[in-house]
Design a protein around this motif. Structure first.
Motif, PDB file in Angstrom:
ATOM      1  N   LEU A   1       7.879  -3.155 -14.363  1.00 27.10           N
ATOM      2  CA  LEU A   1       7.077  -3.166 -15.582  1.00 27.10           C
ATOM      3  C   LEU A   1       6.667  -4.590 -15.961  1.00 27.10           C
ATOM      4  N   SER A   2       7.565  -5.535 -15.745  1.00 25.32           N
ATOM      5  CA  SER A   2       7.236  -6.926 -16.038  1.00 25.32           C
ATOM      6  C   SER A   2       6.111  -7.417 -15.132  1.00 25.32           C
ATOM      7  N   ALA A   3       6.197  -7.092 -13.840  1.00 29.27           N
ATOM      8  CA  ALA A   3       5.136  -7.491 -12.906  1.00 29.27           C
ATOM      9  C   ALA A   3       3.818  -6.827 -13.286  1.00 29.27           C
ATOM     10  N   SER A   4       3.881  -5.555 -13.646  1.00 30.49           N
ATOM     11  CA  SER A   4       2.673  -4.842 -14.055  1.00 30.49           C
ATOM     12  C   SER A   4       2.097  -5.452 -15.329  1.00 30.49           C
ATOM     13  N   ASP A   5       2.959  -5.796 -16.265  1.00 25.64           N
ATOM     14  CA  ASP A   5       2.511  -6.406 -17.514  1.00 25.64           C
ATOM     15  C   ASP A   5       1.831  -7.746 -17.241  1.00 25.64           C
ATOM     16  N   GLN A   6       2.401  -8.539 -16.340  1.00 25.58           N
ATOM     17  CA  GLN A   6       1.785  -9.823 -15.998  1.00 25.58           C
ATOM     18  C   GLN A   6       0.423  -9.614 -15.356  1.00 25.58           C
ATOM     19  N   THR A   7       0.325  -8.629 -14.477  1.00 24.54           N
ATOM     20  CA  THR A   7      -0.945  -8.344 -13.818  1.00 24.54           C
ATOM     21  C   THR A   7      -2.014  -7.960 -14.832  1.00 24.54           C
ATOM     22  N   HIS A   8      -1.652  -7.081 -15.752  1.00 20.27           N
ATOM     23  CA  HIS A   8      -2.627  -6.639 -16.756  1.00 20.27           C
ATOM     24  C   HIS A   8      -2.962  -7.765 -17.736  1.00 20.27           C
TER      25      HIS A   8
ATOM     26  N   LEU B   1      -6.037   0.493 -21.409  1.00 17.33           N
ATOM     27  CA  LEU B   1      -5.806   1.863 -20.924  1.00 17.33           C
ATOM     28  C   LEU B   1      -5.159   1.840 -19.545  1.00 17.33           C
ATOM     29  N   ALA B   2      -5.639   0.981 -18.670  1.00 14.79           N
ATOM     30  CA  ALA B   2      -5.048   0.871 -17.326  1.00 14.79           C
ATOM     31  C   ALA B   2      -3.598   0.418 -17.423  1.00 14.79           C
ATOM     32  N   ALA B   3      -3.304  -0.494 -18.346  1.00 14.11           N
ATOM     33  CA  ALA B   3      -1.925  -0.958 -18.527  1.00 14.11           C
ATOM     34  C   ALA B   3      -1.039   0.187 -19.012  1.00 14.11           C
TER      35      ALA B   3
ATOM     36  N   TYR C   1       2.079   1.908 -16.978  1.00 15.01           N
ATOM     37  CA  TYR C   1       3.394   1.952 -17.626  1.00 15.01           C
ATOM     38  C   TYR C   1       3.969   3.365 -17.560  1.00 15.01           C
ATOM     39  N   VAL C   2       3.157   4.341 -17.879  1.00 19.03           N
ATOM     40  CA  VAL C   2       3.618   5.735 -17.842  1.00 19.03           C
ATOM     41  C   VAL C   2       3.943   6.148 -16.411  1.00 19.03           C
ATOM     42  N   ARG C   3       3.100   5.714 -15.453  1.00 13.26           N
ATOM     43  CA  ARG C   3       3.383   6.024 -14.042  1.00 13.26           C
ATOM     44  C   ARG C   3       4.728   5.454 -13.619  1.00 13.26           C
ATOM     45  N   GLU C   4       5.020   4.235 -14.012  1.00 15.83           N
ATOM     46  CA  GLU C   4       6.296   3.600 -13.650  1.00 15.83           C
ATOM     47  C   GLU C   4       7.469   4.340 -14.281  1.00 15.83           C
ATOM     48  N   LEU C   5       7.306   4.769 -15.526  1.00 20.11           N
ATOM     49  CA  LEU C   5       8.408   5.467 -16.196  1.00 20.11           C
ATOM     50  C   LEU C   5       8.672   6.829 -15.595  1.00 20.11           C
ATOM     51  N   THR C   6       7.615   7.504 -15.143  1.00 18.45           N
ATOM     52  CA  THR C   6       7.800   8.855 -14.613  1.00 18.45           C
ATOM     53  C   THR C   6       8.145   8.850 -13.135  1.00 18.45           C
ATOM     54  N   ARG C   7       8.115   7.693 -12.496  1.00 21.29           N
ATOM     55  CA  ARG C   7       8.439   7.604 -11.065  1.00 21.29           C
ATOM     56  C   ARG C   7       9.900   7.863 -10.828  1.00 21.29           C
TER      57      ARG C   7
END
Length: 169
Positions: free
Chosen positions: A70-77, A157-159, A163-169
């Motif tokens: 999530l941190s990496a995704s947050d940095q990307t977004h 929206l993409a972020a 985030y939801v995809r990561e949580l449901t994985r």
């Protein structure tokens, strides 16, 4: 006392001694069984405790991995949002300095566009044919502001979706 009474007392003492000894033996056996059960119980508790600790460690590892993703995704977004904002700022600056001019295609068949606006760009243009009208710089700034808000919304929206995809994985 008569010899029969002595015999009776002797038999009673023998019965009492034997019963007391039997109780003592049964007490030892029962104590041994209790000790074995306590040992088995300790082993079971130790196994349960080890399994619970292993589960907690596994859950902590999963949580840490999720937090890192999530941190990496947050940095990307965040980088995408920052880049989009910088691009929008550059575009606004170019519009403000008249380095860039926005124009729109006009529908020649539309009777409401009865004004005669000269055809688009000259030799250096990218639009082929079609009648174009230049936008006033203030209107161009508003168009850019609207598209900027739309870009930010799409990035947010993409972020949220990732985030939801990561949580449901």
């Amino acid at each position: 006392m008569s010899p029969a009474a002595w015999k009776l007392v002797g038999v009673l003492l023998l019965v009492l001694a034997t019963t007391g000894g039997t109780w003592k033996v049964q007490d030892w056996r029962y104590g041994k069984q209790l000790a074995e059960q306590a040992g088995l119980h300790k082993d079971d508790l130790r196994e349960i405790s080890n399994a619970a600790a292993a589960q907690v460690r596994a859950d902590q590892d999963k949580r840490l991995a999720l937090e890192q993703r999530l941190s990496a995704s947050d940095q990307t977004h965040h980088e995408a949002l920052t880049n989009a904002q910088k691009d929008q700022d550059r575009l606004r600056d170019r519009l403000a300095t008249s380095d860039l001019r926005l124009s729109v295609l006009l529908d020649a068949a539309d009777p409401a566009s009865g004004c005669s606006v000269p055809a688009g760009t000259g030799a250096g243009g990218v639009v082929h044919g079609g009648t174009r009208a230049r936008l006033d710089p203030a209107h161009a700034q508003r168009v850019v502001a609207i598209t900027d808000a739309g870009d930010e919304g799409l990035i947010a929206l993409a972020a949220c979706q990732s985030y939801v995809r990561e949580l449901t994985r």
